[in-house]
Scaffold this motif. Structure first.
Motif, PDB file in Angstrom:
ATOM      1  N   THR A   3     -34.226 -46.591 -29.492  1.00  0.00           N
ATOM      2  CA  THR A   3     -35.387 -46.600 -28.608  1.00  0.00           C
ATOM      3  C   THR A   3     -35.121 -45.722 -27.389  1.00  0.00           C
ATOM      4  N   ASP A  25     -30.652 -49.523 -32.563  1.00  0.00           N
ATOM      5  CA  ASP A  25     -30.741 -50.414 -31.407  1.00  0.00           C
ATOM      6  C   ASP A  25     -29.796 -51.603 -31.580  1.00  0.00           C
ATOM      7  N   PHE A  80     -28.819 -45.895 -28.496  1.00  0.00           N
ATOM      8  CA  PHE A  80     -29.938 -46.714 -28.957  1.00  0.00           C
ATOM      9  C   PHE A  80     -30.979 -45.828 -29.635  1.00  0.00           C
TER      10      PHE A  80
END
Length: 300
Positions: free
Chosen positions: A81, A24, A79
């Motif tokens: 996430t 991230d 990323f």
């Protein structure tokens, strides 16, 4: 001759594990830089600061190269996430009129059938011009805008989005397209009050799109139509600015060989496989000249 499968098998498992780690932090820092560049140039234009018309082209290039971010989000790699990949991918697609849900399946089909003239949707959609006239039309970006507007409208109406889209995903495509059309209609209505979006978004995007078209041609243009990713995809060695705007996608052979490797690890992957790359170019200007020379030789 080594193919991409042999190359992958030769890499140690712990090396692949390290390269495959998503971050991230790396993604958000790069995103902040890209969005910050767009915001800064847009502010320059909006405020009418000294020589502001000169900012229109770099602003458009930065906006259009959000394509490479959207592309990465289809792989869920910018990323760590998951929801960040989804939301950022949708936002990027909204700004360049390319529906994210539709493009995900289009692009994954491209990865499965790279440079296969019968199954690669990029080839089937005419993304590789074969004459000088086609080259000019393609690089203008106008066919892209027309195709994406038409695709978004078709998706919104629930029309067939293509064989590469599974039936279970089609309701999502329809919802996404309807939201996009509503937001674009809202943006268009603002032009009746202020021309701001014309100057900081619409006009720059039209100006910047040809540069993205030229960039994308180098990824597979004039590569052999074979299954080996080391031959059917090109890595282009370029400067830091282009690598930044393109989220390291000039390392395109590396990306196609191991698409789960996040953008920030591609330079390290390049160091491991550089000696086995078959198709490379020393810059986009050189590639474009070679492409045009090839068209001239083919068509007289």
């Amino acid at each position: 001759m080594t193919d991409h499968k042999t190359l992958i098998a030769s890499l140690p498992a712990d090396t692949l594990a390290r390269l495959g780690q998503r971050s991230d932090r790396a993604g958000l820092l790069h995103l902040a830089g890209h969005v910050g560049l767009i915001a800064g140039l847009a502010l320059w234009v909006a405020q009418g600061w000294w020589l502001w018309p000169l900012a229109l082209l770099p602003l458009g290039i930065a906006i259009c190269f959000l394509f490479t971010l959207e592309h990465e989000c289809t792989h869920k790699t910018p990323f760590r996430t998951p929801w960040l990949n989804e939301w950022v991918g949708h936002a990027a697609g909204l700004l360049i009129l390319q529906p994210f849900e539709w493009f995900r399946y289009f692009h994954l089909a491209h990865h499965r059938h790279t440079n296969d003239p019968d199954r690669d949707p990029e080839l089937l959609s005419g993304a590789k011009p074969e004459t000088r006239g086609e080259f000019i039309r393609h690089v203008s970006g106008l066919p892209y805008w027309w195709a994406m507007a038409r695709q978004t409208w078709r998706n919104a109406l629930g029309r067939d989005p293509g064989d590469h889209v599974p039936a279970r995903a089609r309701p999502r495509l329809r919802r996404e397209a309807r939201v996009m059309l509503a937001l674009h209609a809202l943006a268009a209505s603002s032009l009746a009050v202020t021309p701001l979006l014309f100057w900081i978004w619409l006009l720059p995007a039209l100006l910047g799109q040809p540069f993205l078209r030229l960039y994308l041609l180098a990824e597979h243009g004039r590569c052999p139509r074979v299954a080996n990713m080391l031959e059917n995809t090109r890595t282009t060695y370029t400067n830091r600015i282009v690598r930044f705007l393109a989220w390291n996608m000039p390392y395109h052979t590396e990306h196609h060989t191991l698409p789960a490797i996040p953008f920030h690890q591609l330079p390290r992957l390049n160091a491991l496989m550089r000696d086995r790359l078959r198709m490379t170019s020393a810059g986009y200007t050189r590639f474009t000249r070679a492409y045009l020379d090839d068209l001239r030789n083919r068509n007289g």
